[in-house]
Design a protein around this motif. Sequence first.
Motif, PDB file in Angstrom:
ATOM      1  N   LEU A 271       5.177  -8.092   3.453  1.00 36.14           N
ATOM      2  CA  LEU A 271       4.796  -8.616   2.450  1.00 36.14           C
ATOM      3  C   LEU A 271       4.771  -7.747   1.100  1.00 36.14           C
ATOM      4  O   LEU A 271       5.257  -8.530   0.170  1.00 36.14           O
ATOM      5  N   LEU A 272       5.013  -6.413   1.086  1.00 36.02           N
ATOM      6  CA  LEU A 272       5.237  -5.782   0.042  1.00 36.02           C
ATOM      7  C   LEU A 272       6.807  -5.868  -0.541  1.00 36.02           C
ATOM      8  O   LEU A 272       6.907  -6.012  -1.643  1.00 36.02           O
ATOM      9  N   LEU A 273       7.647  -5.563   0.676  1.00 34.73           N
ATOM     10  CA  LEU A 273       9.007  -5.851   0.111  1.00 34.73           C
ATOM     11  C   LEU A 273       9.476  -7.126  -0.478  1.00 34.73           C
ATOM     12  O   LEU A 273      10.019  -7.192  -1.410  1.00 34.73           O
ATOM     13  N   GLY A 274       8.842  -8.064   0.009  1.00 32.68           N
ATOM     14  CA  GLY A 274       8.929  -9.400  -0.158  1.00 32.68           C
ATOM     15  C   GLY A 274       8.219  -9.648  -1.766  1.00 32.68           C
ATOM     16  O   GLY A 274       9.098 -10.436  -2.596  1.00 32.68           O
ATOM     17  N   ALA A 275       7.249  -9.194  -2.048  1.00 27.01           N
ATOM     18  CA  ALA A 275       6.821  -9.216  -3.363  1.00 27.01           C
ATOM     19  C   ALA A 275       7.554  -8.579  -4.318  1.00 27.01           C
ATOM     20  O   ALA A 275       7.639  -9.119  -5.483  1.00 27.01           O
ATOM     21  N   ARG A 276       7.986  -7.453  -3.856  1.00 28.34           N
ATOM     22  CA  ARG A 276       8.993  -6.538  -4.977  1.00 28.34           C
ATOM     23  C   ARG A 276      10.139  -7.417  -5.299  1.00 28.34           C
ATOM     24  O   ARG A 276      10.466  -7.427  -6.610  1.00 28.34           O
ATOM     25  N   ALA A 277      10.725  -8.126  -4.329  1.00 26.99           N
ATOM     26  CA  ALA A 277      11.852  -8.709  -4.540  1.00 26.99           C
ATOM     27  C   ALA A 277      11.838  -9.906  -5.428  1.00 26.99           C
ATOM     28  O   ALA A 277      12.500 -10.291  -6.122  1.00 26.99           O
ATOM     29  N   ILE A 278      10.555 -10.742  -5.269  1.00 28.50           N
ATOM     30  CA  ILE A 278      10.256 -12.052  -6.023  1.00 28.50           C
ATOM     31  C   ILE A 278      10.007 -11.420  -7.421  1.00 28.50           C
ATOM     32  O   ILE A 278      10.436 -11.995  -8.187  1.00 28.50           O
ATOM     33  N   GLY A 279       9.248 -10.346  -7.801  1.00 28.04           N
ATOM     34  CA  GLY A 279       9.043  -9.930  -9.058  1.00 28.04           C
ATOM     35  C   GLY A 279      10.269  -9.563  -9.486  1.00 28.04           C
ATOM     36  O   GLY A 279      10.471  -9.596 -10.600  1.00 28.04           O
ATOM     37  N   ASP A 280      11.221  -8.786  -8.717  1.00 29.62           N
ATOM     38  CA  ASP A 280      12.658  -8.461  -9.429  1.00 29.62           C
ATOM     39  C   ASP A 280      13.411  -9.735  -9.818  1.00 29.62           C
ATOM     40  O   ASP A 280      14.180  -9.753 -10.843  1.00 29.62           O
ATOM     41  N   GLY A 281      13.024 -10.787  -9.074  1.00 30.00           N
ATOM     42  CA  GLY A 281      13.808 -11.703  -9.480  1.00 30.00           C
ATOM     43  C   GLY A 281      13.544 -12.882 -10.676  1.00 30.00           C
ATOM     44  O   GLY A 281      14.195 -13.211 -11.542  1.00 30.00           O
ATOM     45  N   GLY A 282      12.011 -12.623 -11.104  1.00 35.23           N
ATOM     46  CA  GLY A 282      11.694 -13.312 -12.176  1.00 35.23           C
ATOM     47  C   GLY A 282      11.741 -14.701 -12.262  1.00 35.23           C
ATOM     48  O   GLY A 282      11.862 -15.283 -11.381  1.00 35.23           O
ATOM     49  N   TRP A 283      12.073 -15.384 -13.484  1.00 32.66           N
ATOM     50  CA  TRP A 283      12.270 -16.866 -13.655  1.00 32.66           C
ATOM     51  C   TRP A 283      13.771 -16.948 -13.370  1.00 32.66           C
ATOM     52  O   TRP A 283      14.146 -18.226 -12.859  1.00 32.66           O
ATOM     53  N   TRP A 284      14.773 -16.113 -13.767  1.00 32.37           N
ATOM     54  CA  TRP A 284      16.224 -16.554 -13.852  1.00 32.37           C
ATOM     55  C   TRP A 284      16.913 -15.594 -12.930  1.00 32.37           C
ATOM     56  O   TRP A 284      18.146 -15.614 -13.070  1.00 32.37           O
ATOM     57  N   GLY A 285      16.157 -15.014 -12.067  1.00 28.53           N
ATOM     58  CA  GLY A 285      17.263 -14.192 -11.061  1.00 28.53           C
ATOM     59  C   GLY A 285      17.478 -12.858 -11.370  1.00 28.53           C
ATOM     60  O   GLY A 285      17.234 -12.377 -12.732  1.00 28.53           O
ATOM     61  N   ALA A 286      17.744 -12.095 -10.336  1.00 33.08           N
ATOM     62  CA  ALA A 286      17.937 -10.624 -10.469  1.00 33.08           C
ATOM     63  C   ALA A 286      19.106 -10.348 -11.394  1.00 33.08           C
ATOM     64  O   ALA A 286      19.120  -9.360 -12.186  1.00 33.08           O
ATOM     65  N   ASP A 287      20.031 -11.410 -11.651  1.00 34.25           N
ATOM     66  CA  ASP A 287      20.976 -11.131 -12.748  1.00 34.25           C
ATOM     67  C   ASP A 287      20.783 -11.760 -13.876  1.00 34.25           C
ATOM     68  O   ASP A 287      21.621 -11.740 -14.832  1.00 34.25           O
ATOM     69  N   HIS A 288      19.439 -12.371 -14.196  1.00 32.66           N
ATOM     70  CA  HIS A 288      19.120 -13.255 -15.406  1.00 32.66           C
ATOM     71  C   HIS A 288      20.118 -14.189 -15.650  1.00 32.66           C
ATOM     72  O   HIS A 288      20.237 -14.693 -16.959  1.00 32.66           O
ATOM     73  N   PHE A 289      20.748 -14.898 -14.622  1.00 41.29           N
ATOM     74  CA  PHE A 289      21.638 -15.722 -15.098  1.00 41.29           C
ATOM     75  C   PHE A 289      21.613 -16.793 -13.757  1.00 41.29           C
ATOM     76  O   PHE A 289      22.492 -17.478 -13.084  1.00 41.29           O
ATOM     77  N   LEU A 290      20.465 -16.950 -13.095  1.00 41.69           N
ATOM     78  CA  LEU A 290      20.021 -18.046 -12.311  1.00 41.69           C
ATOM     79  C   LEU A 290      21.047 -17.588 -10.676  1.00 41.69           C
ATOM     80  O   LEU A 290      21.254 -18.531  -9.976  1.00 41.69           O
ATOM     81  N   GLY A 291      21.373 -16.362 -10.723  1.00 40.80           N
ATOM     82  CA  GLY A 291      22.123 -16.044  -9.548  1.00 40.80           C
ATOM     83  C   GLY A 291      23.656 -16.150  -9.554  1.00 40.80           C
ATOM     84  O   GLY A 291      24.366 -15.804  -8.806  1.00 40.80           O
ATOM     85  N   LEU A 292      24.140 -16.971 -10.489  1.00 40.25           N
ATOM     86  CA  LEU A 292      25.614 -17.253 -10.752  1.00 40.25           C
ATOM     87  C   LEU A 292      26.339 -15.863 -10.702  1.00 40.25           C
ATOM     88  O   LEU A 292      27.396 -15.856 -10.211  1.00 40.25           O
ATOM     89  N   ALA A 293      25.721 -15.100 -11.877  1.00 41.12           N
ATOM     90  CA  ALA A 293      26.672 -13.785 -12.039  1.00 41.12           C
ATOM     91  C   ALA A 293      26.719 -12.931 -10.696  1.00 41.12           C
ATOM     92  O   ALA A 293      27.453 -11.988 -10.757  1.00 41.12           O
TER      93      ALA A 293
END
Length: 784
Positions: A614-636
């Motif tokens: 649960l903790l690692l999953g919440a951290r990963a979701i928080g890092d993704g935000g609205w536009w993904g970890a690369d801030h470009f919907l994951g395309l970059a």
Amino acid sequence: MTARPGRRAASAAALALLMLLQAWSLWRAPAAWYPAEITVSLAAGDSIALGRHELAAAQAERSHVGLRRDAAGAWWLRNLSAGKHLLLQTADGERRMGSAALRARHSFRLGAARFEVETAGADALAFAGAGRHWRYDGAVLYRDGDAQAPCPDAGVAARALALWNRAVPAALTSGRALTFGGNLHCGNRLGLADVTPGAAVLARRDGQWQLSAGNPDGARAALALSADGVDVELRRQEQPLSGVQAIVVGHTRFQLRQQDGQLHLLPSRRVALFSAPEQKLAPALRWQWRQRPLWDGAAQGPLWSALALAALAAALTARRGAAWQWRGAAAAATLVLLAGIAALALQRAGHAPAPACSMALGGAALWLWLALPGRLPLAGAAAVLLLAAGLLAQLELGLGGMESSWLRYYQKSAALLAIGAGLGGLWRLWNLRHPGVAGQRGVEWALAALALAALAALAMQVLWGDETGVFDVQPVELAKLALTALTAHCLALRLGWHSVDRHRASRRARWLRLIAPVLLFLALLGMALVEVDDYSPLILLLVWCTAMAFAYALAARNGRLAVAVAALALGAAGAVACLHGADPARLPLAGGFYADRFLVWLEPARHPHTGQQLLLGARAIGDGGWWGADHFLGLAGLGQNAGSAVLIPAVQDDFAPAFFLNRHGLAGALLLWGLQAAFVVGLLQTARRGHAAGAAARDHRLAWQGRFRYFALCGGAAFVLGHLLLSWGTNLAILPIMGQPMSFLSAGGSHLLLFLCPLLTFCAASALSLEENPSCRSMSSTKS
């Protein structure tokens, strides 16, 4: 209602885009290297310790294996790990280091207690020690001739299984290991004072009675075996490598070869990947580097040939008549099916196809689904895109994890999708060439066979498998399909009894006769699911039962039942919301597995070990935000390293949504939610049309068939919706549930092949049949 070419064209365009994204991920993936061969050179009398760094085994310990070469030049192996086992594979089978086969007149010592083996037959092992005489048959432990009472912490399933093992013949028992340690004699536990529970394990493996050193949490007592006057400490046992073909160290398998005084280790699975062929090693070690293949691989030429022929068959049928179209489509479906079987066989043999070949295989399966003749329903179009998105996510996970085994989920899903699409396509084509109403008696025989197959598979899991399945298959998926079909048949017959019937008493007898198989099957399925160390399957069944009750209430126009079911669902949602905001100290939690799950859900920060997912999953979701970890919907980030998201336990199954949110953000998740909603709505639309056709039909067979389609598609939609709700609820910490993969997105091979593909095939066939039904066409044209 006529076919909509725009839907097929839009689906084809979206599928092409998703397949291009997969190809772009492969193209952008950086080069990765791994050791194809590890050579150990030791002089006579020297030794070396190998571990995670030296073996490129991510799951191994820092110092795991000890190798020694004696004065005669022979190689010896020793397990240096105190907490992980070392497996040896020989021509006679597989066994663990730290274990030995017990025979008559052997003796073994655990701590201060000594035991003498009296007899070691094929059916039971008898030994004496700790002031008692013991008999163990592989399933039940008898103390002085009597079976021991269940342990105080044993659950209902464990107690029922113990009673079963005592009542049935030995061939039908479910094997249970005997453990040593602890202060209490109970169940299959032999208590010993001052010995940690689980210090030693006795079980029947490959027809032998194997005594093994356990992995207790506390102090480890000495375990010694005395045979032919020689005492051997099992935990410090040293094994000669003569006759050993392979070893398994921390889930990484190494084939062994001795040549010219050197020992060669060839890793074959779960090998660590490196960004460059450089590694600091001891002088006695040498690695032979190899680059990870992404575009080509060995023994996959026939796969490319089959896919090329399938594409040629599909292209030629576009310019021929109807007969040629049917034959070309059948040839394409057969070739895709054979290619999927070959790809799965190659992967099981250790020669998995390259990711590019798997991409082509998955793409061919999805294009086949779109190219088959007949109407493309909304559920079919949404399913094709969901499958393509799921393959893309699994490819991202495989390329982003720095371990060779991460790609196996993508390769297996592509192979199983090809098998399911090929079988479903052939069935749809056969149904198209042989239209007509299936006989009710024949359908009942088919349902009975399906139920027996599902029950047999569940029994095999209870007897020889565990909560992960049996023989690499999850029988519960086939059981869900059979349960849905059986219930649909019984409810379809029951709905036909609303007509005038003078024989009220006979109607009651028929009701009991028809509903009894469903209740029996549901009870057996529930008992099998209880053995899983998680209650989410039971919640899934509850969601399905609620949905089916609501569907029956609507079909029977029973307003009171519909209101009651809706109120029950709203009450359950409200109870979950109240629980989420409750104070854990005020909840009546008595302790145990389920109580721990609730505490982790309510206060994950206070349970960092059990709440790791649960903790690692919440951290990963928080890092993704609205536009993904690369801030470009994951395309970059396509094809690049996935970072810490791959560290989430079961990220390929239960926590695949957390990985998707990390890579593509909440915006990408909204698109995924839209497709999932379209799929469920599409199933319900086809179900509603089936109910309408059955209600308007004058022939009793057509009426039964329409009602059967209605309940079967509602049941399938309920199971899919349950999977989606539980999976999103787990990943977003909305529900205190763990253990359910997400349909289409997670790497659930059995769920894809045994449930989703049959459901999609049935939905497509139902839509085509309803399109050809005159009554349904007339109703649709009237509404238009």
